[in-house]
Write an enzyme that holds these catalytic residues in place. Structure first.
Site, PDB file in Angstrom:
ATOM      1  N   PRO A  27      -0.386  -2.112  44.090  1.00  0.00           N
ATOM      2  CA  PRO A  27       0.703  -2.589  43.082  1.00  0.00           C
ATOM      3  C   PRO A  27       1.192  -1.459  41.870  1.00  0.00           C
ATOM      4  O   PRO A  27       0.247  -1.135  41.178  1.00  0.00           O
ATOM      5  CB  PRO A  27       0.689  -3.842  42.540  1.00  0.00           C
ATOM      6  CG  PRO A  27      -0.968  -4.057  42.661  1.00  0.00           C
ATOM      7  CD  PRO A  27      -1.334  -3.302  43.737  1.00  0.00           C
ATOM      8  N   ASN A  28       2.264  -1.362  41.786  1.00  0.00           N
ATOM      9  CA  ASN A  28       2.746  -0.463  40.568  1.00  0.00           C
ATOM     10  C   ASN A  28       2.778   1.019  40.569  1.00  0.00           C
ATOM     11  O   ASN A  28       3.038   1.592  39.855  1.00  0.00           O
ATOM     12  CB  ASN A  28       2.345  -1.159  39.159  1.00  0.00           C
ATOM     13  CG  ASN A  28       2.650  -2.632  39.047  1.00  0.00           C
ATOM     14  OD1 ASN A  28       3.855  -2.883  39.143  1.00  0.00           O
ATOM     15  ND2 ASN A  28       1.732  -3.520  38.687  1.00  0.00           N
ATOM     16  N   ARG A  69       5.807   5.363  34.646  1.00  0.00           N
ATOM     17  CA  ARG A  69       4.922   4.059  34.121  1.00  0.00           C
ATOM     18  C   ARG A  69       3.700   4.553  33.178  1.00  0.00           C
ATOM     19  O   ARG A  69       2.956   5.450  33.656  1.00  0.00           O
ATOM     20  CB  ARG A  69       4.330   3.418  35.520  1.00  0.00           C
ATOM     21  CG  ARG A  69       2.884   2.642  35.094  1.00  0.00           C
ATOM     22  CD  ARG A  69       2.062   2.297  36.440  1.00  0.00           C
ATOM     23  NE  ARG A  69       1.375   1.192  35.873  1.00  0.00           N
ATOM     24  CZ  ARG A  69       0.438   1.007  36.818  1.00  0.00           C
ATOM     25  NH1 ARG A  69      -0.235   1.609  37.645  1.00  0.00           N
ATOM     26  NH2 ARG A  69      -0.470  -0.131  36.325  1.00  0.00           N
ATOM     27  N   TYR A  99      -1.234   7.261  32.635  1.00  0.00           N
ATOM     28  CA  TYR A  99      -1.266   7.641  34.074  1.00  0.00           C
ATOM     29  C   TYR A  99      -0.760   9.088  34.402  1.00  0.00           C
ATOM     30  O   TYR A  99      -0.702   9.331  35.640  1.00  0.00           O
ATOM     31  CB  TYR A  99      -0.536   6.555  34.901  1.00  0.00           C
ATOM     32  CG  TYR A  99      -1.253   5.265  34.853  1.00  0.00           C
ATOM     33  CD1 TYR A  99      -2.418   5.051  35.509  1.00  0.00           C
ATOM     34  CD2 TYR A  99      -0.696   4.113  34.246  1.00  0.00           C
ATOM     35  CE1 TYR A  99      -3.167   3.674  35.352  1.00  0.00           C
ATOM     36  CE2 TYR A  99      -1.183   2.851  34.212  1.00  0.00           C
ATOM     37  CZ  TYR A  99      -2.475   2.824  34.750  1.00  0.00           C
ATOM     38  OH  TYR A  99      -3.281   1.639  34.837  1.00  0.00           O
ATOM     39  N   ASN A 111      -6.638   2.748  46.510  1.00  0.00           N
ATOM     40  CA  ASN A 111      -6.772   2.195  44.724  1.00  0.00           C
ATOM     41  C   ASN A 111      -5.919   0.971  44.921  1.00  0.00           C
ATOM     42  O   ASN A 111      -4.704   0.877  44.737  1.00  0.00           O
ATOM     43  CB  ASN A 111      -5.611   3.402  44.240  1.00  0.00           C
ATOM     44  CG  ASN A 111      -5.642   3.014  42.672  1.00  0.00           C
ATOM     45  OD1 ASN A 111      -5.966   1.951  42.199  1.00  0.00           O
ATOM     46  ND2 ASN A 111      -5.177   3.803  41.754  1.00  0.00           N
ATOM     47  N   ALA A 155      -4.197  -3.313  40.239  1.00  0.00           N
ATOM     48  CA  ALA A 155      -4.504  -4.388  39.440  1.00  0.00           C
ATOM     49  C   ALA A 155      -5.342  -5.232  40.223  1.00  0.00           C
ATOM     50  O   ALA A 155      -6.172  -6.339  39.660  1.00  0.00           O
ATOM     51  CB  ALA A 155      -3.654  -5.292  38.661  1.00  0.00           C
ATOM     52  N   HIS A 170      -9.470   5.129  41.290  1.00  0.00           N
ATOM     53  CA  HIS A 170      -8.749   4.920  40.016  1.00  0.00           C
ATOM     54  C   HIS A 170      -8.580   6.088  39.450  1.00  0.00           C
ATOM     55  O   HIS A 170      -9.305   7.215  39.238  1.00  0.00           O
ATOM     56  CB  HIS A 170      -9.567   3.734  39.193  1.00  0.00           C
ATOM     57  CG  HIS A 170      -9.795   2.690  39.865  1.00  0.00           C
ATOM     58  ND1 HIS A 170      -8.851   1.623  40.191  1.00  0.00           N
ATOM     59  CD2 HIS A 170     -11.011   2.061  40.280  1.00  0.00           C
ATOM     60  CE1 HIS A 170      -9.513   0.706  40.914  1.00  0.00           C
ATOM     61  NE2 HIS A 170     -10.744   0.814  40.946  1.00  0.00           N
ATOM     62  N   ARG A 211     -11.416   1.185  29.431  1.00  0.00           N
ATOM     63  CA  ARG A 211     -10.395   0.398  29.196  1.00  0.00           C
ATOM     64  C   ARG A 211     -10.637  -1.116  28.780  1.00  0.00           C
ATOM     65  O   ARG A 211     -11.761  -1.295  28.500  1.00  0.00           O
ATOM     66  CB  ARG A 211      -9.365   0.556  30.361  1.00  0.00           C
ATOM     67  CG  ARG A 211      -9.053   1.973  30.454  1.00  0.00           C
ATOM     68  CD  ARG A 211      -7.694   2.195  31.619  1.00  0.00           C
ATOM     69  NE  ARG A 211      -6.764   1.465  31.204  1.00  0.00           N
ATOM     70  CZ  ARG A 211      -5.609   1.200  32.220  1.00  0.00           C
ATOM     71  NH1 ARG A 211      -5.959   1.710  33.215  1.00  0.00           N
ATOM     72  NH2 ARG A 211      -4.800   0.678  31.621  1.00  0.00           N
TER      73      ARG A 211
HETATM   74  C1  DQA Z   1      -5.480   1.667  38.408  1.00  0.00           C
HETATM   75  C2  DQA Z   1      -6.475   0.712  37.085  1.00  0.00           C
HETATM   76  C3  DQA Z   1      -6.121  -0.555  36.959  1.00  0.00           C
HETATM   77  O1  DQA Z   1      -6.669  -1.355  36.220  1.00  0.00           O
HETATM   78  C4  DQA Z   1      -4.507  -0.800  36.891  1.00  0.00           C
HETATM   79  O2  DQA Z   1      -4.334  -2.243  36.889  1.00  0.00           O
HETATM   80  C5  DQA Z   1      -3.841   0.034  37.747  1.00  0.00           C
HETATM   81  C6  DQA Z   1      -4.276   1.489  37.997  1.00  0.00           C
HETATM   82  C7  DQA Z   1      -5.914   3.237  38.048  1.00  0.00           C
HETATM   83  O3  DQA Z   1      -5.665   3.847  39.057  1.00  0.00           O
HETATM   84  O4  DQA Z   1      -6.496   3.509  36.965  1.00  0.00           O
HETATM   85  O5  DQA Z   1      -2.681  -0.381  38.241  1.00  0.00           O
HETATM   86  O6  DQA Z   1      -6.308   1.377  39.478  1.00  0.00           O
END
Ligand code: DQA
Length: 164
Positions: free
Chosen positions: A19-20, A27, A32, A83, A86, A109, A116
């Site tokens: 997700p995302n 984002r 990122y 990956n 979340a 990741h 973090r």
């Molecule tokens: C992530 C790290 C996760 O904690 C976060 O929720 C993401 C991206 C990363 O690629 O660093 O969405 O997986």
């Protein structure tokens, strides 16, 4: 170098983005980076071509969809690179799917999740993965692909030469 043609014996990799990650490049850029998912995927595809392996890349914001894709990977793919975003920190379902299909899986990741927030320090996936690569940005996917190829071709005996 002779051009490598697609063949039935080619190694097959499934790359899954959670997700995302479709928002990559837009984002939280300070976290990122500015590279889009499209560009990340292009670099994965390029490396796959160079290495003479097949790669299929998918992204979903839905946990169930990721679970289904992992289930369907059995016998269709030699390894999964994921990956889970979340869902890393919440999904027993994704963990169980990886365990259930028994396809070697590498967790990626972009960020170093251990530097973090505390809630990101636990991964439900790490305990069932072949390994985890975190903190190297989009290059992590390429490192994972190289590691997966090495695992399958050379039983994981990575040498400096196999990385160049
Ligand atoms: C992530 C790290 C996760 O904690 C976060 O929720 C993401 C991206 C990363 O690629 O660093 O969405 O997986």
């Amino acid at each position: 170098m002779p051009k490598r043609e697609a063949s039935a014996s080619m190694l097959r990799f499934l790359v899954l983005h959670g997700p995302n990650l479709n928002l990559l490049g837009k984002r939280e850029q300070s976290m990122y980076g500015r590279v889009s998912l499209k560009d990340v995927n292009a670099s994965i595809t390029q490396l796959a071509k160079q290495e003479g392996v097949r790669v299929e890349i998918r992204q979903s914001n839905l946990e169930g969809k990721l679970v289904t894709w992992i289930q369907e990977a059995r016998r269709r793919f030699d390894a999964i690179i994921i990956n889970p975003a979340a869902y890393t920190h919440t999904s027993v379902a994704i963990r169980d799917a990886i365990l259930g299909v028994g396809v070697p899986t590498i967790e990626v990741h972009l960020t170093n999740i251990y530097r973090r927030e505390a809630f990101r320090h636990h991964s439900y996936i790490a305990g069932v993965a072949l390994g985890q690569i975190a903190g190297f940005g989009p290059a992590g996917y390429l490192l994972a692909l190289r590691a997966a190829i090495d695992h399958l071709r050379n039983a994981g005996s990575l040498t400096a030469q196999s990385l160049t």
